[in-house]
Design an enzyme around this catalytic site. Structure first.
Site, PDB file in Angstrom:
ATOM      1  NE  ARG A  39      -4.734   5.148  -3.712  1.00  7.44           N
ATOM      2  CZ  ARG A  39      -5.185   4.003  -3.208  1.00  7.44           C
ATOM      3  NH1 ARG A  39      -6.484   3.785  -3.105  1.00  7.44           N
ATOM      4  NH2 ARG A  39      -4.357   3.063  -2.778  1.00  7.44           N
TER       5      ARG A  39
ATOM      6  CD  GLU B 106     -11.910  -0.335  -6.424  1.00  5.47           C
ATOM      7  OE1 GLU B 106     -12.883  -1.018  -6.065  1.00  5.47           O
ATOM      8  OE2 GLU B 106     -11.332   0.475  -5.664  1.00  5.47           O
TER       9      GLU B 106
ATOM     10  CG  ASN C 186      -6.842  -0.450  -3.973  1.00  8.94           C
ATOM     11  OD1 ASN C 186      -5.885  -1.228  -3.897  1.00  8.94           O
ATOM     12  ND2 ASN C 186      -7.710  -0.288  -2.983  1.00  8.94           N
TER      13      ASN C 186
ATOM     14  CE1 TYR D 128      -9.889  -4.745   4.329  1.00  5.12           C
ATOM     15  CE2 TYR D 128      -8.670  -4.050   2.382  1.00  5.12           C
ATOM     16  CZ  TYR D 128      -9.695  -3.865   3.285  1.00  5.12           C
ATOM     17  OH  TYR D 128     -10.538  -2.794   3.138  1.00  5.12           O
ATOM     18  CE  LYS D 129      -4.445  -5.637  -2.374  1.00  2.64           C
ATOM     19  NZ  LYS D 129      -5.324  -4.503  -2.771  1.00  2.64           N
TER      20      LYS D 129
ATOM     21  CG  HIS E 186      -9.602   4.550   4.685  1.00  7.33           C
ATOM     22  ND1 HIS E 186     -10.295   5.732   4.575  1.00  7.33           N
ATOM     23  CD2 HIS E 186      -9.380   4.129   3.421  1.00  7.33           C
ATOM     24  CE1 HIS E 186     -10.458   6.022   3.292  1.00  7.33           C
ATOM     25  NE2 HIS E 186      -9.912   5.069   2.572  1.00  7.33           N
TER      26      HIS E 186
ATOM     27  CE1 TYR F 106      -3.907  -2.021   0.271  1.00 12.94           C
ATOM     28  CE2 TYR F 106      -2.984  -2.939   2.292  1.00 12.94           C
ATOM     29  CZ  TYR F 106      -3.938  -2.962   1.294  1.00 12.94           C
ATOM     30  OH  TYR F 106      -4.898  -3.915   1.304  1.00 12.94           O
TER      31      TYR F 106
END
Lengths: 333, 328
Positions: free
Chosen positions: A222, A265, A224, A316-317, A192, A33
């Site tokens: 950005r 994204e 993701n 998490y993903k 978040h 990240y």
């Protein structure tokens, strides 16, 4: 990030548009990240082509994805919400984006404004409408639902007050494993909170400070990423029972390379000029592993990223159960 | 003055902004003029947030003035300028502007925005402080919210009084004009205890005036989150002092002027520095520092990293020492 020089493969011209325009997010063999923001509308080259010249990107999936969005909204109206104080921001978002689209796609779209009376033409939908800024009844389902029929992006509006950002309006039908209805009314840190590492690495607070300092009219972006099984746009918490179980079976599925998609994204961060609200656009792009593998540099980078990604991030993903299978397949080509 | 007021060198504070033409100059009071500007080719100007200010170049300097419109899809920008005899000269230069003159301005910047969640807006202005507050009142009228305005000015010397009165109606529900200190004290004290729950207060005027109003409001139990005062440019980084960088590997010395970033200076000199946001947050343009104390202005480095002084973000950070040595 953009520190690596990316050279487009000379054979890339032969690839289909969906690959040439895909915003491939990995610049190296590892991923962490970061506050990877950069000014919007700068063309970003990839090994297969380029992306990012326009604020609102329109591609071959335009009409299909808008039809899909309409279905999701009919099934579940909680995907759209506007807290009363966000009306000005919604109109600001609509006029900002329609005029940007008219500039970027002059052959098919036009936008004219006299005072608060606006005329919008969208040749891709054979559509011509007139509406009045500030008058919610001048568009059949209100300005935010209407904007959701014109762009593929999910739309989130954050109000800025008390030195933080509040998620107070939006239309989100293509969420990647989160719930818009659950997050409405939360502030930036609350939203978040579940993301691993970003608090420890101060990424959330830095991003918040950055967003608070944006001046009206400024536009950044950005990327993701995550992974999705099937070409499924709606992977929200609300529909988890429909798509969650696939995660446990995909690793052993012989059709994994066709079914498993890299989900990227492209997120835009726009401080709106008149309301001062922050517009957060999330445009989702899906590409199956079979297409990724047609670009040798992508195949290798993604294979290594998946193999190296720390467990907490993979968890998490939601890719921890099948990332090894995907990595092995990519690196064995 | 009928000569073109366009300056030969664009000040860094207005770079990337707009070039506008003065379309109207009107005298508000003996010492205040209103100046209206539009794009020379006509057309719409960028919208702005109510209470925004416009940075305008005059000669080699720049000044910030509040915009007096609502900011909703404007075709012109209007500012009002009080002539200040002992200032740096900006207000005198503004007062010399004539119709047809061209000026450089930056895009409007917001630092005094209305709170979207306010149930009501209490606007308090003294003298030239009417300008951003008038912008708020216009926006309240347009957005179907409500406002009350208290305006302190010298007798017969109130700028924009007629415009404020015209706004009276369902949006601007009350306008109280005060021309002496005593009556203002009473009006303010009364207003502070009779506003609807959820009202936000906005004050603009001389610093002592603003401090007094804010102190009285806090004394009546108003929370700081509901109090707003105009502070020009608080969110902006200043241009900084000039300094020199010595690139140790190439032996080159470069001057970094005020208003120009180290990153821009290095790029102009042909150095290729990886960068993304150019705002001090992404961390891409980090540079190794061999000697000298950087003035850290970024959001990326931790406090420890900043204290170590061996790295710096070249897009926003500058130098506390006259010279920095970089490992480049």
């Amino acid at each position: 990030m953009s520190s690596t020089i990316i050279e487009t493969d000379p054979d890339a011209a032969l690839l289909p548009e969906r690959i040439r325009r895909f915003p491939f997010p990995f610049a190296s063999d590892t991923y962490r990240y970061s506050a990877n923001v950069e000014p919007a509308t700068k063309t970003a080259p990839t090994e297969a082509g380029a992306w990012g010249a326009h604020l609102v990107d329109i591609d071959e999936h335009y009409l299909d994805e808008l039809a899909e969005r309409a279905k999701v909204l009919t099934r579940d109206p909680s995907r759209v919400n506007v807290l009363p104080h966000m009306r000005t921001a919604v109109w600001d978002a609509l006029t900002t984006l329609l005029s940007s689209m008219a500039e970027d796609y002059p052959d098919t779209m036009s936008f004219h404004r006299e005072g608060n009376i606006c005329r919008w033409r969208n040749g891709l939908q054979n559509l011509e409408v007139e509406f009045t800024v500030g008058d919610d009844s001048s568009l059949p389902e209100g300005p935010l639902r209407f904007l959701g029929t014109q762009i593929q992006d999910d739309i989130i509006l954050l109000d800025i007050r008390e030195d933080t950002l509040w998620l107070d309006a939006g239309l989100v039908t293509f969420a990647a494993d989160w719930s818009f209805a659950f997050d409405v009314g939360m502030n930036f840190l609350e939203i978040h909170h579940p993301v691993p590492r970003v608090k420890e690495e101060r990424i959330t607070s830095r991003a918040e400070q950055f967003l608070l300092r944006l001046q009206p009219g400024e536009q950044f972006r950005r990327t993701n990423w995550t992974m999705t099984i099937g070409r499924r746009m709606d992977t929200s918490t609300e529909t988890y029972p429909e798509w969650g179980p696939d995660r446990t079976t995909i690793a052993d599925d012989p059709a994994m390379p066709e079914k498993l998609h890299l989900r990227v994204e492209v997120q835009h961060l726009i401080r709106l000029p008149h309301s001062g609200a922050l517009l957060f656009l999330v445009r989702t792009h899906l590409l199956p592993l079979t297409d990724i593998a047609r670009v040798p540099a992508w195949r290798e980078k993604m294979g290594h990223v998946l193999a190296e990604l720390p467990d907490d991030m993979a968890e998490y993903k939601g890719i921890i159960r099948y990332r090894k299978a995907a990595s092995d397949w990519l690196l064995a080509r | 003055m009928t000569a073109i007021a366009l300056q030969p060198r664009v000040h860094p504070a207005v770079e990337g902004g707009l070039q506008l033409e003065v379309t109207n100059v009107s005298r508000e009071t003996e010492s205040i003029v209103s100046i209206t500007m539009a794009a020379p080719e006509g057309g719409r100007l960028p919208s702005y947030v109510p209470g925004s200010h416009l940075v305008v170049q005059w000669g080699n300097g720049v000044n910030a003035y509040s915009l007096t419109g609502s900011g909703n899809a404007p075709s012109e920008y209007s500012i009002s300028v009080l002539r200040v005899g002992e200032g740096a000269g900006g207000s005198l230069a503004m007062h010399r502007l004539c119709v047809g003159d061209r000026v450089y301005v930056a895009r409007p910047r917001s630092a005094f925005a209305p709170a979207s969640t306010a149930t009501h807006h209490l606007l308090v202005a003294a003298g030239i402080g009417i300008t951003p507050v008038l912008s708020h009142a216009r926006a309240a009228v347009e957005r179907d919210s409500t406002a009350t305005m208290i305006y302190v000015h010298r007798p017969d010397a109130g700028a924009h009084v007629a415009e404020a009165r015209e706004l009276l109606g369902p949006g601007l529900i009350a306008l109280v004009e005060c021309t002496d200190r005593g009556s203002f004290q009473n009006v303010l004290a009364e207003a502070l205890i009779t506003q609807p729950v959820g009202t936000h207060l906005y004050v603009c005027g001389p610093v002592v005036f603003m401090d007094a109003v804010l102190e009285e409001a806090r004394g009546h139990g108003w929370s700081s989150a509901r109090l707003h005062s105009e502070a020009f440019g608080a969110a902006e980084l200043d241009a900084g002092e000039p300094f020199t960088v010595h690139l140790a590997r190439s032996g080159v010395r470069l001057e970094v002027p005020a208003g120009v970033s180290l990153l821009e200076t290095l790029e102009t000199a042909g150095q290729s520095i990886p960068n993304m946001c150019r705002k001090g947050i992404c961390g891409e343009c980090v540079l190794p520092v061999l000697r000298g104390a950087p003035q850290h202005r970024d959001l990326y480095l931790s406090e420890q990293e900043k204290a170590a002084n061996n790295t710096m973000m070249s897009c926003v950070s500058r130098s506390n020492d006259p010279e920095l040595e970089l490992d480049l």
